[in-house]
Scaffold this motif. Structure first.
Motif, short mmCIF file in Angstrom:
data_model
loop_
_atom_site.label_atom_id
_atom_site.label_comp_id
_atom_site.label_asym_id
_atom_site.label_seq_id
_atom_site.Cartn_x
_atom_site.Cartn_y
_atom_site.Cartn_z
N THR A 55 1.61 3.94 17.47
CA THR A 55 2.44 2.98 16.74
C THR A 55 3.88 3.02 17.24
O THR A 55 4.35 4.07 17.69
CB THR A 55 2.39 3.27 15.23
OG1 THR A 55 3.18 2.30 14.54
CG2 THR A 55 2.92 4.64 14.88
N SER A 56 4.55 1.90 17.12
CA SER A 56 5.98 1.89 17.47
C SER A 56 6.84 2.30 16.27
O SER A 56 8.05 2.44 16.40
CB SER A 56 6.39 0.50 17.97
OG SER A 56 6.13 -0.46 16.98
N HIS A 57 6.20 2.53 15.14
CA HIS A 57 6.88 2.97 13.92
C HIS A 57 7.69 4.24 14.21
O HIS A 57 7.21 5.17 14.84
CB HIS A 57 5.84 3.23 12.82
CG HIS A 57 6.38 3.70 11.53
ND1 HIS A 57 7.21 2.93 10.74
CD2 HIS A 57 6.21 4.88 10.87
CE1 HIS A 57 7.52 3.61 9.64
NE2 HIS A 57 6.93 4.80 9.71
N ASN A 58 8.93 4.25 13.77
CA ASN A 58 9.86 5.38 13.97
C ASN A 58 10.06 5.73 15.45
O ASN A 58 10.38 6.87 15.77
CB ASN A 58 9.38 6.63 13.21
CG ASN A 58 9.53 6.49 11.72
OD1 ASN A 58 10.24 5.62 11.23
ND2 ASN A 58 8.83 7.34 10.98
N GLY A 59 9.84 4.78 16.34
CA GLY A 59 10.05 5.01 17.76
C GLY A 59 9.02 5.91 18.41
O GLY A 59 9.24 6.43 19.50
N ALA A 60 7.87 6.08 17.74
CA ALA A 60 6.86 7.03 18.22
C ALA A 60 6.33 6.65 19.60
O ALA A 60 6.13 7.52 20.45
CB ALA A 60 5.71 7.13 17.22
N ARG A 61 6.09 5.38 19.83
CA ARG A 61 5.53 4.95 21.12
C ARG A 61 6.48 5.25 22.27
O ARG A 61 6.07 5.82 23.29
CB ARG A 61 5.18 3.47 21.09
CG ARG A 61 4.48 3.00 22.37
CD ARG A 61 4.11 1.55 22.30
NE ARG A 61 3.15 1.32 21.23
CZ ARG A 61 2.95 0.15 20.65
NH1 ARG A 61 3.63 -0.92 21.03
NH2 ARG A 61 2.06 0.02 19.68
N SER A 62 7.72 4.88 22.13
CA SER A 62 8.66 5.13 23.22
C SER A 62 8.90 6.63 23.39
O SER A 62 9.11 7.11 24.51
CB SER A 62 9.98 4.40 23.00
OG SER A 62 10.59 4.82 21.82
N LEU A 63 8.84 7.37 22.31
CA LEU A 63 9.04 8.81 22.38
C LEU A 63 7.91 9.50 23.13
O LEU A 63 8.16 10.33 24.01
CB LEU A 63 9.15 9.38 20.96
CG LEU A 63 9.57 10.82 20.82
CD1 LEU A 63 10.93 11.06 21.44
CD2 LEU A 63 9.60 11.21 19.35
N ILE A 64 6.66 9.15 22.82
CA ILE A 64 5.53 9.83 23.47
C ILE A 64 5.46 9.49 24.95
O ILE A 64 4.99 10.29 25.76
CB ILE A 64 4.19 9.54 22.76
CG1 ILE A 64 3.18 10.64 23.06
CG2 ILE A 64 3.66 8.16 23.11
CD1 ILE A 64 1.96 10.65 22.18
N MET A 65 5.98 8.32 25.33
CA MET A 65 5.95 7.93 26.73
C MET A 65 6.99 8.68 27.57
O MET A 65 6.95 8.64 28.79
CB MET A 65 6.15 6.42 26.85
CG MET A 65 4.95 5.65 26.35
SD MET A 65 5.20 3.87 26.19
CE MET A 65 6.01 3.43 27.69
N LYS A 66 7.89 9.41 26.93
CA LYS A 66 8.90 10.20 27.65
C LYS A 66 8.32 11.49 28.21
O LYS A 66 8.96 12.15 29.02
CB LYS A 66 10.08 10.53 26.74
CG LYS A 66 10.89 9.32 26.37
CD LYS A 66 12.04 9.68 25.49
CE LYS A 66 12.74 8.40 25.08
NZ LYS A 66 14.15 8.52 24.96
N MET A 67 7.15 11.85 27.76
CA MET A 67 6.52 13.11 28.16
C MET A 67 5.25 12.79 28.93
O MET A 67 4.52 11.87 28.58
CB MET A 67 6.20 13.91 26.90
CG MET A 67 5.58 15.25 27.10
SD MET A 67 6.66 16.65 27.45
CE MET A 67 8.14 16.37 26.57
#
Length: 87
Positions: A55-67
């Motif tokens: 989910t993009s909720h709380n920036g989760a999607r962009s965050l997980i893609m950083k790793m």
């Protein structure tokens, strides 16, 4: 006038790096808040590389893609090993 024969150095300060453990915790919470099964969604992302599992909720999607996905698997395996006292 500047001397154009010398190379200029540019240094970028890197901010604090977020750890895989923290990313997984945030993503897990965001998925849970939105009513998804976090384990299934994270496994789907890791297996496929498709960020739409997160989910993009709380920036989760962009965050997980950083790793990198292998770093996420490594973190989960280390936690599993520690939990079972194998070390």
């Amino acid at each position: 006038m500047k001397d154009l024969s010398n190379t200029q150095f540019f240094h970028v300060e890197t901010g604090p790096q977020i750890k895989a453990k923290d990313i997984l915790e945030i993503v897990y919470g965001a998925l849970k808040e939105k009513g998804y099964n976090p384990v299934n969604q994270i496994v789907g992302y890791i297996m496929s590389g498709d960020p739409t599992y997160i989910t993009s909720h709380n920036g989760a999607r962009s965050l997980i893609m950083k790793m990198e996905r292998d770093e996420l698997v490594e973190e989960m395996l280390k936690a599993y090993i520690e939990h079972h006292g194998w070390e």
